[in-house]
Scaffold this active site. Structure first.
Site, short mmCIF file in Angstrom:
data_model
loop_
_atom_site.label_atom_id
_atom_site.label_comp_id
_atom_site.label_asym_id
_atom_site.label_seq_id
_atom_site.Cartn_x
_atom_site.Cartn_y
_atom_site.Cartn_z
CB THR A 182 4.13 35.60 -22.29
OG1 THR A 182 5.58 35.13 -21.78
CG2 THR A 182 3.39 34.32 -22.36
CD GLU A 326 1.65 31.77 -20.72
OE1 GLU A 326 0.82 32.52 -20.73
OE2 GLU A 326 2.91 32.23 -20.32
CD1 TRP A 441 -2.56 30.90 1.54
CD2 TRP A 441 -0.89 32.39 0.78
NE1 TRP A 441 -1.38 30.47 1.47
CE2 TRP A 441 -0.42 30.88 0.74
CE3 TRP A 441 -0.19 33.35 0.00
CZ2 TRP A 441 0.85 30.64 0.55
CZ3 TRP A 441 1.32 32.70 -0.21
CH2 TRP A 441 1.72 31.69 -0.02
#
Lengths: 538, 538
Positions: A182, A326, A441
């Site tokens: 990655t 992944e 958030w």
């Protein structure tokens, strides 16, 4: 091992080995073509029988070179048939095929090759200068093979010395077969070690109508590079389907359009920027979207709504996909929903604007950003950290000391998302970019999307800046359009009309440019570095 | 176990367990409907979430009844949602689900239930008389549950006493999950013991475009009974796809047409006789083929060419499938070939008249009928014994002492076929029916097909009769059409113009009727018995 110990009868033993895919393709679809358009403009044609024959020769060549099962064989190459041969050939010999991304920084390539301990490296001549510079830093590489030098490609001579009279290495389906790192923005790159079994289950899922829906009629041109997340698994799925593959070593719109037409390409897969360039080319030339194109899968970043609309208006089946290295990489796909026939055009575009749903085998959940033990409802509203698990999801990175998952195998994706009641996943941010304000958030991506809607804004990026009272508060960095005189007050007013008041950034800074990553995304990391001395006005 | 011992990293552990299918369907497509039209004309509706909830309750009920993992739970039932619940419930409890075919002879049902040692038997009220007669002969069955008696179905009361707060039995993917006996025409029935893994890989293959091509938009009405070769795997594949299922406990054309229309069925699967009855009904009523129908899969015996043409002319995607209980059952399917778009209508009908090609996972070959060590070429001409292998093909029958395969896992299907150069398989006969003459083989089926082309022939069947010089020679048994005066000489002349001279039967016998099996096929075994005293004319 089994409940009745296999004593009472049962079904056949059959390891899920990647080489079965190529055996099947060569046996059942031997004549189905694999077309390569090379960087120099030349074109070669082979077929699945030819790929298998060459892969067997390559397996012999690797064994002759002393490559042992489990050793890593690297490629630094664009999409073409010899690259495809090398995937099956290396894995067929029992080696682990390792795709290198030539767009990475040289320090990253240094780290990756040494961490992987690659022993053979196959490369395109276009990367010869890079390879020449890196050779002294890559001591583990014992042999370099060029795919496409002239007049006789070294690769062809190398495998041409063999007769192909050999067999694939057999073994357990949990054996590793492929390695891909990655390109994480923080820390060293991490290697995902794919197994035969994970690769095969992923390939079978890729064939289903909800993912790529491939069969032998499909003519697939994978724009997504083979060094990027296994080219979304297409080289494996195409073999299982017996599909025709069309490779292009360059992704210029002129070349792609010509290939689409000449090879009657029915499906393609790539990132939004490629399609944007294709539309610009089509508009400039006054031509049509290639008539043979039936399906387009788009991933990597979000497709603009206008792009979705344009594909759909042209009768092309379009699908958003989400995934990561992944996850092999397919995580979700924008399959048509079961009530598709009842939806209006706009409702359909709404569906396709989200990241889609899981195929069988993938499981998703969102957990609270502050308290991961709290699983969030699938209410389409509550955003949280997106977690994934399943047979083609990473458990432990290459050479890591600990698992990358929790005890129940949930892997944290680093994405922030909501999951809708019907299972549709919608990305809202990256975990490290979301802004925590007073225990709540704020999505930096949503802020940016609204900000770029202002006529005077060319580009916008929001980051959280430490705040004495609210923990963090959003700061918006803006690049004005040429000639625009938009002010901070005007922009904050504009945003205030379009979002909750507490989401509106406390301040706006105007920049000449916002930093980008090598793949063209906004680099929040570099932006934070640039603004690290920023202090809120008193 | 793995090459690098899993020490260097890898992908997640995930057993291919059948219960994953139902978890996925309930989680991602919980509201997608499962409709049942019962034998008494009533209709019930549930969905994937409801099926899962009921299956968990049934798992509890089985455990409460003392059913141990690995024990066999039998069903004697038509297609409906409670039958579906019982598949997942029994397997989820760790038991082995055993479907009984109510059309078998009572002696066969006696043998099968005792051989399987079924401990619980769930049945439809339509079979109560049969069950009552058989009870004394089924000593292993401890509990009988009726699916649909009135007013409260015993099944509903039984699972209704549970709260569903339980978990599936976890275990190895090679554990057995299902048992189905072949209704072989010779010897005792043999049980095929399916495993979780074989069932799951088969289900994933069923989703692909080349097989059923199912997704969540699909509305599948499986006409093929759940007691027949796992209903071709559709109850598993539909869960993986999140498809809507429509079950009918009766297969009368009136009922089916109504369901097709009302539930907007998009795909269906069944044997040719069902479709023939459907066409007759449609013609008699002067109505159209249901408009929602997109795809029809047909297997069990060969589809007449006229049936293929009629479906295709109506724009319906039609596919021939071949398989057997021993192959889970999908072996080949009549997927469109890759050059489909270039074919004429007649060429397409030719393609669809053959038995099709293997999906990824299945491997076929033909071997010489006299010398099985000799593998035959895929030349489209040379007929031989059809063999198959792959992860969802039987290895050893239930409680058998030896494997049903050779050392390389090839399973002999008992069919005679040719394989064409493009991999298409075409059945020509059954191994035990093919006629050996002077070291060469004559297809009884091809003889019969030509013979019924004569205007005076209603039905024809060819068998081999021992011959002093040629080993065997064909004898043709014929039922004349009413009023027909066709003679042996005329018929032999007719055949002689249409086939190689040495294929022409040495004699013709005229019969009032040719014996048939319970499923309507010509019974060569009974015909041989009938003609066992036949002697060639001097």
């Amino acid at each position: 091992m089994s409940l009745l110990g296999g004593q009472l009868g049962g079904m056949q033993d059959w390891q899920l080995r990647v080489t079965h895919l190529l055996d099947h393709a060569a046996r059942e679809y031997g004549g189905r073509e694999i077309v390569s358009r090379w960087a120099d403009g030349s074109e070669t044609r082979t077929n699945w029988a030819g790929i298998r024959s060459d892969a067997l020769k390559m397996a012999q060549a690797l064994r002759r070179a002393g490559v042992q099962p489990g050793e890593r064989v690297a490629t630094l190459a664009m999409n073409h048939s010899r690259h495809l041969v090398s995937w099956y050939g290396a894995i067929g010999a029992g080696a682990i095929l390792h795709t290198l991304n030539p767009r990475l920084f040289e320090d990253q390539l240094d780290f990756i090759v040494n961490h992987a301990e690659d022993c053979v490296l196959l490369f395109d001549s276009a990367f010869t200068p890079l390879v020449d510079r890196m050779k002294p830093r890559w001591p583990t590489v014992r042999q370099y093979i060029c795919f496409d030098d002239h007049p006789t490609p070294q690769f062809e001579a190398w495998i041409g010395a063999e007769d192909g009279q050999t067999a694939w290495l057999e073994g357990d389906e949990r054996d590793p077969c492929m390695l891909c790192y990655t390109s994480g923005t923080t820390g060293n790159p991490k290697g995902v070690l794919y197994e035969h079994r994970s690769t095969m289950l992923h390939a079978m899922a890729c064939l289903t109508p909800g993912v790529f829906g491939m069969d032998s009629r499909s003519v697939m041109l994978p724009i997504v590079p083979m060094f990027h997340a296994c080219s979304w698994g297409l080289p494996w799925a195409a073999a299982a389907a017996g599909a025709k593959l069309v490779f292009s070593a360059v992704n210029e719109p002129t070349v792609l359009c010509k290939l689409f037409d000449e090879e009657r390409v029915t499906m393609s897969a790539g990132v939004p920027t490629v399609w944007l360039a294709l539309f610009q080319h089509i508009d400039a030339e006054g031509i049509e979207i290639p008539a043979s194109l039936e399906k387009v899968v788009c991933g990597g970043s979000a497709m603009p709504r206008s792009m979705i609309e344009r594909f759909m208006a042209a009768g092309i089946h379009v699908a958003h996909a989400w995934g990561m290295t992944e996850t092999s990489p397919v995580g979700t796909t924008g399959a048509d929903t079961w009530n598709w026939d009842e939806l209006t055009f706009d409702e359909r575009v709404d569906v396709k604007s989200k990241q889609g749903r899981v195929p069988f085998g993938v499981e998703l959940r969102c957990v609270d950003l502050g308290d991961p033990s709290q699983v969030l409802p699938r209410d389409g509203v509550t955003a949280g950290a997106l977690q994934v698990r399943g047979p083609w999801v990473v458990k432990r990175y290459f050479k890591a000391e600990t698992d990358a998952t929790d005890a129940e195998q949930w892997f944290d994706t680093g994405d922030v998302a909501v999951i809708h009641p019907d299972g549709t996943m919608q990305l809202t941010d990256r975990t490290k970019d979301v802004i925590k304000s007073g225990g709540e958030w704020i999505s930096s991506v949503e802020l940016e999307n609204v900000a770029v809607g202002h006529a005077g804004v060319a580009e916008a990026a929001a980051i959280g800046i430490v705040h004495p009272r609210w923990d963090e508060r959003p700061l918006l960095a803006v690049v004005k359009k040429p000639g625009s005189e938009v002010s901070e007050a005007e922009l904050r007013g504009y945003l205030g009309e379009r979002m909750a008041k507490w989401w509106v950034p406390d301040a706006v800074v105007f920049l000449d440019a916002i930093p980008h990553t090598g793949t063209g995304k906004i680099s929040k990391k570099d932006l934070r570095d640039l603004l690290r001395d920023y202090r809120w006005p008193e």
